[in-house]
Design an enzyme around this catalytic site. Sequence first.
Site, PDB file in Angstrom:
ATOM      1  N   GLU A  25      43.749  39.590  -9.574  1.00 44.62           N
ATOM      2  CA  GLU A  25      44.157  38.173  -9.623  1.00 44.62           C
ATOM      3  C   GLU A  25      45.683  38.052  -9.644  1.00 44.62           C
ATOM      4  OE1 GLU A  25      42.293  35.365  -9.479  1.00 44.62           O
ATOM      5  OE2 GLU A  25      40.260  36.104  -9.839  1.00 44.62           O
TER       6      GLU A  25
ATOM      7  N   LYS B 117      38.998  25.092 -15.632  1.00 45.01           N
ATOM      8  CA  LYS B 117      37.660  25.278 -15.067  1.00 45.01           C
ATOM      9  C   LYS B 117      36.780  25.965 -16.095  1.00 45.01           C
ATOM     10  CE  LYS B 117      38.413  25.483 -10.117  1.00 45.01           C
ATOM     11  NZ  LYS B 117      38.189  26.294  -8.909  1.00 45.01           N
TER      12      LYS B 117
ATOM     13  N   HIS C 226      34.286  40.743 -11.357  1.00 49.44           N
ATOM     14  CA  HIS C 226      34.841  39.627 -10.601  1.00 49.44           C
ATOM     15  C   HIS C 226      36.114  40.037  -9.843  1.00 49.44           C
ATOM     16  CE1 HIS C 226      36.026  35.562  -9.584  1.00 49.44           C
ATOM     17  NE2 HIS C 226      37.180  35.734 -10.206  1.00 49.44           N
TER      18      HIS C 226
ATOM     19  N   ARG D  41      29.361  15.467 -25.808  1.00 50.93           N
ATOM     20  CA  ARG D  41      30.168  14.934 -24.692  1.00 50.93           C
ATOM     21  C   ARG D  41      31.645  15.278 -24.776  1.00 50.93           C
ATOM     22  NH1 ARG D  41      27.123  10.323 -25.843  1.00 50.93           N
ATOM     23  NH2 ARG D  41      25.177  10.302 -24.671  1.00 50.93           N
TER      24      ARG D  41
ATOM     25  N   LYS E 252      50.113  29.741 -11.181  1.00 52.49           N
ATOM     26  CA  LYS E 252      48.869  28.992 -11.203  1.00 52.49           C
ATOM     27  C   LYS E 252      49.099  27.577 -11.727  1.00 52.49           C
ATOM     28  CE  LYS E 252      44.026  28.881 -12.325  1.00 52.49           C
ATOM     29  NZ  LYS E 252      42.814  29.569 -12.749  1.00 52.49           N
TER      30      LYS E 252
ATOM     31  N   HIS F  86      32.653  36.152  -4.431  1.00 55.28           N
ATOM     32  CA  HIS F  86      31.450  35.613  -5.074  1.00 55.28           C
ATOM     33  C   HIS F  86      30.193  36.077  -4.355  1.00 55.28           C
ATOM     34  CE1 HIS F  86      33.549  31.955  -7.174  1.00 55.28           C
ATOM     35  NE2 HIS F  86      33.798  33.106  -7.763  1.00 55.28           N
TER      36      HIS F  86
ATOM     37  N   ASN G 259      41.515  30.204  -4.651  1.00 51.63           N
ATOM     38  CA  ASN G 259      40.265  30.911  -4.392  1.00 51.63           C
ATOM     39  C   ASN G 259      40.393  31.961  -3.297  1.00 51.63           C
ATOM     40  OD1 ASN G 259      38.578  29.637  -6.334  1.00 51.63           O
ATOM     41  ND2 ASN G 259      38.653  27.795  -5.077  1.00 51.63           N
TER      42      ASN G 259
ATOM     43  N   ARG H  39      44.743  23.034  -4.401  1.00 52.09           N
ATOM     44  CA  ARG H  39      44.342  23.948  -5.462  1.00 52.09           C
ATOM     45  C   ARG H  39      43.378  25.028  -4.981  1.00 52.09           C
ATOM     46  NH1 ARG H  39      42.262  22.763 -11.636  1.00 52.09           N
ATOM     47  NH2 ARG H  39      41.424  24.845 -11.969  1.00 52.09           N
TER      48      ARG H  39
ATOM     49  N   GLU I 153      41.100  19.838  -7.963  1.00 54.78           N
ATOM     50  CA  GLU I 153      40.789  20.606  -6.765  1.00 54.78           C
ATOM     51  C   GLU I 153      40.288  19.744  -5.612  1.00 54.78           C
ATOM     52  OE1 GLU I 153      39.141  24.481  -7.405  1.00 54.78           O
ATOM     53  OE2 GLU I 153      38.190  24.475  -5.451  1.00 54.78           O
TER      54      GLU I 153
ATOM     55  N   HIS J  52      37.855  34.665  -3.026  1.00 59.21           N
ATOM     56  CA  HIS J  52      36.748  34.332  -3.916  1.00 59.21           C
ATOM     57  C   HIS J  52      35.445  34.008  -3.185  1.00 59.21           C
ATOM     58  CE1 HIS J  52      39.785  34.418  -6.967  1.00 59.21           C
ATOM     59  NE2 HIS J  52      38.967  34.027  -7.916  1.00 59.21           N
TER      60      HIS J  52
END
Lengths: 365, 365
Positions: free
Chosen positions: B182, B140, B262, B118, B224, B249, B242, B238, B234, B245
Site C-alpha cells: 500500500e 471506510k 490483502h 445508528r 491518502k 480483491h 484502489n 478518490r 468516493e 484493488h
Amino acid sequence: MQTLTVELGERSYPIHIGRGLLDDPQRFAPHIRGQRVMIVTNETVAPLYLDRLKATLSGFLVDTVILPDGEEYKNLETLNRIYTALLEGRFDRRSTLVALGGGVVGDITGFAAASYQRGVDFLQVPTTLLSQVDSSVGGKTGVNHPLGKNMIGAFHQPRCVVIDTDTLNTLPDRELHAGIAEVIKYGLICDRPFFEWLEEHMEGLLAREPGTLAYAIHRSCQDKAQVVAEDERESGRRAILNLGHTFGHAIETGMGYGVWLHGEGVAAGMVMAARMSRRLGWIDDGELTRTEALVRAAGLPCAPPPELSPDRFMQLMSVDKKVLDGQLRLVLLRGIGEAVVTAEFDPRALEETLVEVGRMKDAGS
Amino acid sequence: MQTLTVELGERSYPIHIGRGLLDDPQRFAPHIRGQRVMIVTNETVAPLYLDRLKATLSGFLVDTVILPDGEEYKNLETLNRIYTALLEGRFDRRSTLVALGGGVVGDITGFAAASYQRGVDFLQVPTTLLSQVDSSVGGKTGVNHPLGKNMIGAFHQPRCVVIDTDTLNTLPDRELHAGIAEVIKYGLICDRPFFEWLEEHMEGLLAREPGTLAYAIHRSCQDKAQVVAEDERESGRRAILNLGHTFGHAIETGMGYGVWLHGEGVAAGMVMAARMSRRLGWIDDGELTRTEALVRAAGLPCAPPPELSPDRFMQLMSVDKKVLDGQLRLVLLRGIGEAVVTAEFDPRALEETLVEVGRMKDAGS
C-alpha cells in the site's frame, strides 16, 4: 395528490400522498439514477401490490426480494438475504432499492441501502398507516438484535416517499389502529390543534374515509418533518418523537417481537408517559383523561400486559438508546401538544407509575 | 511524535505517529466523550498490547471484545459478537469503541461503531503497517460477504488515530511486506518523488528502521488524506486509491479470504494494472520495469496465482464496487505518480493482460 418536502439540505426529498400513486411512473422515475431496481417486499404485500409496482417501473431492470412478514424477521439474517440477492444480481452502487411494505420492510430495506457497498439510493412505498406516518420521515433505518429493538442501524434518507392511500384498504383493522397510535402521538408531542381534530374525527379515521386519512397522514408527516429538520441526527429535540417508545419498546421486547404490534406498545407507552407526567404534576387530570380516551377510542391498549413486572420493565428500559452514561431519559408531557425529553424527574414517579399500571385490568392487545 | 490532521470539516481528526504512543493517555482521553470504552481487538494482538492500552485508558470504564484473527472472520457473524457485547454491557450512544489491531479489526470495529445505535464514536489504534497507512485515513468501514469483499459497510470517520510505530516490531515479515504494497501504491498513484524515495529506501523499510518507517507512514497518510479530502464519499478521484484493488480483491475472493493477504493481492494487482497500462501505451517499458522491480524488492508477488483463469477473473471482477451500470471501471496508470479511474479502455487490453499474467511463473504468495 399532495406533496410535502422534507427539508434536509442536499438530502431533501418529497413525500407524495394520494390515491392510485402506485400506478404513476412519474412519482418514481425522476428519483432513480441507474437502470437497476431491487424491490424489497414481504409475503403479505407481494400478492397485493408487487405486480402493479413492477408494471409501473417497467422502464427499469427490476428484481425482487420477498421477505417473510413480521417484526420477528427484522434481524441481521433477513438483512443478509437482501445483500445476497443484490450480490447475486450484480447490483452496483448506482442501483436503487425500493421498500414496498410496512415499517419492517422500510427499516430493513433502508439499512440494506445504507450499508450495501457503503450506501446506495432507496425509495419508500409504505403500505401501512404506521409506516406512512412514521418511517416516511426521518431517515432512521435498522434491524433488531435479540437484546434490543432497533439497536443496529443508520441514518439514511430516501430519495422519495410515495404514499398511495388506497393501499390502506387492504390493511387489517388491528394494524390500522396501531398506525393511529403514532398519529395521536404527533398531536400529543407538538400539535394540540391536531389532537383536537383527532378527537373530532376518530370515527372517520376508523371508517377509512379517504379524505380524513389523507389529512391525518399529511399532517403527521408535516409535524414529523418539522421536528426532524431541526435535529436530523437526534442530538436533542428530535427525541420527543419517541413519546411512549421507551415503555413501548420494553413491552415489545419483553413479550417477544411480534406479539404486541409496535403501535400498540406505543399506545400503552403514551398513556404511561401521561400518567407519569400527571404524577409529577406536569399535566392535569383532564389532560390525562383526554389522552387515555383518545387512545381508547382508537381501539388501542391503555396499559401494558400484566406479565411485565415493574422490575422487568426497568431492566428492559435500561438498554434504551436514550440512556446516556447510564442515566435513563424519558419523553414526558408538559401539556397536550408539548413534550419534553428529560432525565430530571423523581425516580419514584416512574416506579409508582409502573406499579400502578401493573394493577390495571384493561391491558392486553 | 508527528501529528497530521485529516481535514474533513466538522469530521476532521488527528493522526498521531510516533514511538511509545500506546502508553500516552493524552493521545486518547481528549477524544473520548463518555465514560464507557469498548476495546475491540483479536487473539493475536491482545496478548501483545491489550493490557498496556487498558492501563493507558484506566481513567475510563473499559470493556473488551477479543475476536478471532483473520480476514475470514471479517463478516456479519463476527460483527454481531461486537453488538452483543455492547448490548450485554449496556453500552449507550455516548460510548466509544477503540479498534486495536490490523485492518480487519479496524474495518469491523468501525462498522460496528457506524451502526450500533445508528452511530457511536470510535478511535483507531492500528498495529500493522497496512492498517496504519490504509485504514487510518478515509473512514471506510465494513465487513465481507461470501460473494464479495467489503460489500457491506459505511463511511464513518474515527475521532482520532494513534499509530505507535513500536507495534511494528512484533509484525511478521509477511505482513510487513503486505503493508509496503500500500505504501508503494501512494507513490504510484500520486507521488512520484515518494516512489523514488522508496526505490532508495526499501532496504531500510524491510530492516524496520524506525525513522524510515515513520517517514513512510507519515507520507502515505498525507497522500491518502489529500486524496480523501478532495472526495470524501468516493464519487470520483478518490477511486484512484484502489489501484491494484479490483484485481487484488478478485484474487482474495477467488482464493478464499485469508489465503492471500490483502497487500499481496494489491501488489500483484498493481503490477497487472501497470502491465495493462503498458499494453494501452499509457506508460513505457521503463516505468513498468521500475514498478515491478519495486514490488519485487519488497518481497511481494508480481503476478496472480495460476489457479485463477482469465474467465474466473472477469467473473470475480464483475461484482466490484467500481462497476457502474454494468460497466467495469479500472484504476490504471498514465505514468508513475499519475493514476486515472476509467471505463474507457480497449477491453482486449484487459483480456490480453489476464492471459499474459496467467502464463507467468513467479506467482504465488
